[in-house]
Design a protein around this motif. Structure first.
Motif, PDB file in Angstrom:
ATOM      1  N   LEU A  27       0.839  -1.200   0.000  1.00  0.00           N
ATOM      2  CA  LEU A  27       0.000   0.000   0.000  1.00  0.00           C
ATOM      3  C   LEU A  27       0.879   1.258   0.000  1.00  0.00           C
ATOM      4  N   HIS A  28       1.933   1.226   0.799  1.00  0.00           N
ATOM      5  CA  HIS A  28       2.849   2.368   0.889  1.00  0.00           C
ATOM      6  C   HIS A  28       3.542   2.622  -0.455  1.00  0.00           C
ATOM      7  N   VAL A  29       3.961   1.565  -1.108  1.00  0.00           N
ATOM      8  CA  VAL A  29       4.594   1.697  -2.426  1.00  0.00           C
ATOM      9  C   VAL A  29       3.597   2.286  -3.423  1.00  0.00           C
ATOM     10  N   ALA A  30       2.361   1.818  -3.375  1.00  0.00           N
ATOM     11  CA  ALA A  30       1.325   2.361  -4.269  1.00  0.00           C
ATOM     12  C   ALA A  30       1.092   3.845  -3.983  1.00  0.00           C
ATOM     13  N   ASP A  31       1.068   4.215  -2.706  1.00  0.00           N
ATOM     14  CA  ASP A  31       0.913   5.623  -2.313  1.00  0.00           C
ATOM     15  C   ASP A  31       2.061   6.460  -2.871  1.00  0.00           C
ATOM     16  N   PHE A  37       6.675   9.962  -5.822  1.00  0.00           N
ATOM     17  CA  PHE A  37       7.729  10.004  -4.804  1.00  0.00           C
ATOM     18  C   PHE A  37       9.095  10.344  -5.377  1.00  0.00           C
ATOM     19  N   LEU A  38       9.401   9.832  -6.556  1.00  0.00           N
ATOM     20  CA  LEU A  38      10.729  10.071  -7.119  1.00  0.00           C
ATOM     21  C   LEU A  38      10.967  11.537  -7.475  1.00  0.00           C
ATOM     22  N   ALA A  39       9.893  12.289  -7.732  1.00  0.00           N
ATOM     23  CA  ALA A  39      10.045  13.729  -7.984  1.00  0.00           C
ATOM     24  C   ALA A  39      10.486  14.447  -6.709  1.00  0.00           C
ATOM     25  N   PHE A  40      10.249  13.832  -5.562  1.00  0.00           N
ATOM     26  CA  PHE A  40      10.738  14.353  -4.287  1.00  0.00           C
ATOM     27  C   PHE A  40      12.116  13.767  -3.952  1.00  0.00           C
ATOM     28  N   TRP A  41      12.255  12.454  -4.118  1.00  0.00           N
ATOM     29  CA  TRP A  41      13.463  11.734  -3.694  1.00  0.00           C
ATOM     30  C   TRP A  41      14.706  12.100  -4.509  1.00  0.00           C
ATOM     31  N   ASN A  42      14.614  11.988  -5.827  1.00  0.00           N
ATOM     32  CA  ASN A  42      15.810  12.202  -6.658  1.00  0.00           C
ATOM     33  C   ASN A  42      16.408  13.600  -6.484  1.00  0.00           C
ATOM     34  N   PHE A  62      11.885   5.390 -12.567  1.00  0.00           N
ATOM     35  CA  PHE A  62      10.612   4.905 -12.033  1.00  0.00           C
ATOM     36  C   PHE A  62      10.489   3.385 -12.157  1.00  0.00           C
ATOM     37  N   GLY A  63      10.824   2.847 -13.316  1.00  0.00           N
ATOM     38  CA  GLY A  63      10.668   1.404 -13.536  1.00  0.00           C
ATOM     39  C   GLY A  63      11.532   0.571 -12.605  1.00  0.00           C
ATOM     40  N   LEU A  64      12.782   0.968 -12.430  1.00  0.00           N
ATOM     41  CA  LEU A  64      13.682   0.238 -11.545  1.00  0.00           C
ATOM     42  C   LEU A  64      13.205   0.327 -10.099  1.00  0.00           C
ATOM     43  N   TRP A  65      12.831   1.519  -9.679  1.00  0.00           N
ATOM     44  CA  TRP A  65      12.373   1.733  -8.311  1.00  0.00           C
ATOM     45  C   TRP A  65      11.114   0.921  -8.015  1.00  0.00           C
ATOM     46  N   LEU A  66      10.104   1.049  -8.873  1.00  0.00           N
ATOM     47  CA  LEU A  66       8.846   0.348  -8.645  1.00  0.00           C
ATOM     48  C   LEU A  66       9.037  -1.163  -8.762  1.00  0.00           C
ATOM     49  N   GLY A  67       9.771  -1.597  -9.771  1.00  0.00           N
ATOM     50  CA  GLY A  67      10.023  -3.029  -9.940  1.00  0.00           C
ATOM     51  C   GLY A  67      10.747  -3.623  -8.741  1.00  0.00           C
ATOM     52  N   TYR A 123       0.560   9.518   3.425  1.00  0.00           N
ATOM     53  CA  TYR A 123      -0.802   9.048   3.704  1.00  0.00           C
ATOM     54  C   TYR A 123      -0.816   7.619   4.232  1.00  0.00           C
ATOM     55  N   SER A 124       0.061   6.793   3.707  1.00  0.00           N
ATOM     56  CA  SER A 124       0.092   5.389   4.124  1.00  0.00           C
ATOM     57  C   SER A 124       1.089   5.130   5.250  1.00  0.00           C
ATOM     58  N   SER A 125       1.872   6.125   5.618  1.00  0.00           N
ATOM     59  CA  SER A 125       2.901   5.890   6.630  1.00  0.00           C
ATOM     60  C   SER A 125       2.337   5.498   7.998  1.00  0.00           C
ATOM     61  N   PRO A 126       1.187   6.018   8.459  1.00  0.00           N
ATOM     62  CA  PRO A 126       0.660   5.534   9.744  1.00  0.00           C
ATOM     63  C   PRO A 126       0.319   4.041   9.704  1.00  0.00           C
TER      64      PRO A 126
END
Length: 156
Positions: A27-31, A37-42, A62-67, A123-126
């Motif tokens: 769920l967290h990965v989907a969130d 997220f990568l627009a924040f992380w990178n 994105f593909g490597l991260w999500l995969g 949103y999913s972190s709790p």
């Protein structure tokens, strides 16, 4: 003795918590994916590198991260087999995973506070933090149940 004090009951609760954490991570990965997220992380990683901070943080496509994260969730679900059988070597794995996931969830929350905006994944972190706490607690209960041998017949 009630089910929670028995090894079988403790194993059942540990298995449910392990599975719950794997689902919470999914769920967290989907969130994170839905909220870019990568627009924040990178950019964060690049900024830290520009400040010459020697942190071993990678940037991702994105593909490597999500995969990669999908593989992690699938591996966690496969490892459920060992938890369900009460494999004692899975307890330290449970503790470590729980600590890492609490840290992950808290970083999203603290990041949102620091940034003054909603950071992807917050949103999913709790859910992730609660699931991790339950995993730690049920692995600990399993340890205690097996240490007392509560499923063994009383031989007085």
């Amino acid at each position: 003795m009630d089910e929670r004090g028995s090894v079988a009951g403790a194993t059942r609760h540990w298995t449910l918590s392990w599975t719950g954490l794997a689902v919470a991570l999914g769920l967290h990965v989907a969130d994170e994916a839905a909220n870019d997220f990568l627009a924040f992380w990178n950019p964060l990683v690049r900024s830290l590198r520009e400040r010459a901070l020697p942190l071993p943080l990678p940037t991702f496509s994105f593909g490597l991260w999500l995969g990669g994260l999908i593989v992690v969730v699938v591996v966690l679900l496969i490892l459920t087999w060992f938890v369900r059988r009460g494999a004692t070597w899975m307890r330290p794995v449970s503790y470590a995973l729980a600590v890492v996931m609490v840290g992950n969830g808290l970083l999203h929350t603290l990041g949102s506070i620091y940034e003054g905006r909603v950071v992807p994944g917050v949103y999913s972190s709790p859910v992730l933090v609660i699931a991790a706490g339950l995993l730690f607690a049920t692995a600990w209960r399993h340890r205690n149940a097996t240490a007392t041998g509560s499923d063994l017949p009383d031989r007085r």
